[in-house]
Design a protein around this motif. Structure first.
Motif, PDB file in Angstrom:
ATOM      1  N   THR A   1      45.407   6.663  67.310  1.00 21.98           N
ATOM      2  CA  THR A   1      45.095   5.295  66.877  1.00 21.98           C
ATOM      3  C   THR A   1      44.469   5.256  65.497  1.00 21.98           C
ATOM      4  O   THR A   1      44.478   4.206  64.847  1.00 21.98           O
ATOM      5  CB  THR A   1      44.156   4.620  67.894  1.00 21.98           C
TER       6      THR A   1
ATOM      7  N   GLY B   1      48.792   4.591  66.589  1.00 21.83           N
ATOM      8  CA  GLY B   1      49.091   4.832  67.996  1.00 21.83           C
ATOM      9  C   GLY B   1      50.560   4.590  68.299  1.00 21.83           C
ATOM     10  O   GLY B   1      51.271   4.002  67.497  1.00 21.83           O
TER      11      GLY B   1
ATOM     12  N   GLN C   1      47.408   6.801  75.711  1.00 18.10           N
ATOM     13  CA  GLN C   1      46.968   6.777  74.316  1.00 18.10           C
ATOM     14  C   GLN C   1      45.563   7.349  74.182  1.00 18.10           C
ATOM     15  O   GLN C   1      45.279   8.143  73.272  1.00 18.10           O
ATOM     16  CB  GLN C   1      46.998   5.337  73.785  1.00 18.10           C
TER      17      GLN C   1
END
Length: 246
Positions: A128, A134, A166
């Motif tokens: 990210t 991301g 993520q």
């Protein structure tokens, strides 16, 4: 998903100059190349002279089979109907395909005689705090159709899984794990970008296996339709080929 045609087969400048004084007809370059390939199999004329010697006959007159188009279209219909589609392999198309899932990529690579260059998660960071911010992901169409309870839908579960993946990737990278190893936690829904090249015969085979109504997953049917649309945008004469029932 974004599908865009970025290149296709063209006549060379030297050959175009070679035939321009003999041409008395309008023609599409890919159709002219296909005609040259087909007639080479059946004509005593050398390939380099076919357009000059036979082009007017095929592109300058209406089809004699009572159907639409020119005599060239009639010839293309006849050749396709007889199964002599190897002559279509001389026409190539290259596409930029953006924002498709890794699951689709796995399906796509099962088709032979297509060439791929695929965005690498080994070299492109997906954290990210990177340029990509991301990984993006594709939500399968049926995910939005399922409600498990008043408090939770399939989409809630799906998006939570994406967020968890993520987060796991970010933590592994922050701990010093190489991208090539951290990428193992990225799901099949994550998007990627592809440059795809195929000859017309292979692309028609792909379309007829993956078009809507053939039982393929929704995302890849949309890719098939996108490829068809881009090809017909420059080669409308190929419309009957995509309408063939196979």
């Amino acid at each position: 998903m974004n599908v865009q045609l970025i290149a296709n087969t063209q006549l060379s400048d030297s050959y175009r100059k070679h035939i321009e004084s003999d041409i008395q007809f309008d023609y599409n370059e890919r159709a002219a190349i296909a005609l040259t390939a087909i007639r080479t199999c059946y004509s005593a004329n050398p390939p380099s002279e076919i357009l000059s010697l036979e082009g007017n006959k095929y592109f300058g007159y209406k089809a004699t089979d009572g159907k639409s188009g020119t005599e060239a279209d009639r010839l293309f219909r006849h050749i396709t109907g007889s199964g002599h589609t190897s002559t279509l392999e001389h026409l190539n198309y290259t596409f930029a395909i953006e924002g498709v899932s890794r699951a689709l990529m796995g399906q796509l690579t099962r088709h032979r005689h297509l060439s791929f260059s695929i965005q690498s998660m080994r070299y492109v960071p997906m954290s990210t705090d990177s340029k990509s911010k991301g990984f993006n992901y594709v939500v399968p169409e049926k995910v939005d159709e399922r409600e498990f309870s008043e408090m939770q839908t399939a989409r809630d579960i799906f998006e939570a899984a994406m967020e968890y993946a993520q987060g796991a990737y970010d933590q592994l990278r922050a701990a010093g794990l190489p991208q090539e190893d951290a990428r193992a936690v990225i799901p099949q829904a994550a998007t990627t970008n592809i440059v795809l090249t195929g000859n017309l015969r292979s692309l028609l085979e792909f379309y007829n296996k993956r078009k809507p109504g053939k039982g393929a997953q929704y995302e890849i049917t949309q890719l098939a339709e996108g490829i068809k649309s881009e090809i017909l945008g420059v080669d409308e004469w190929l419309t009957p080929y995509f309408e063939e029932k196979q």
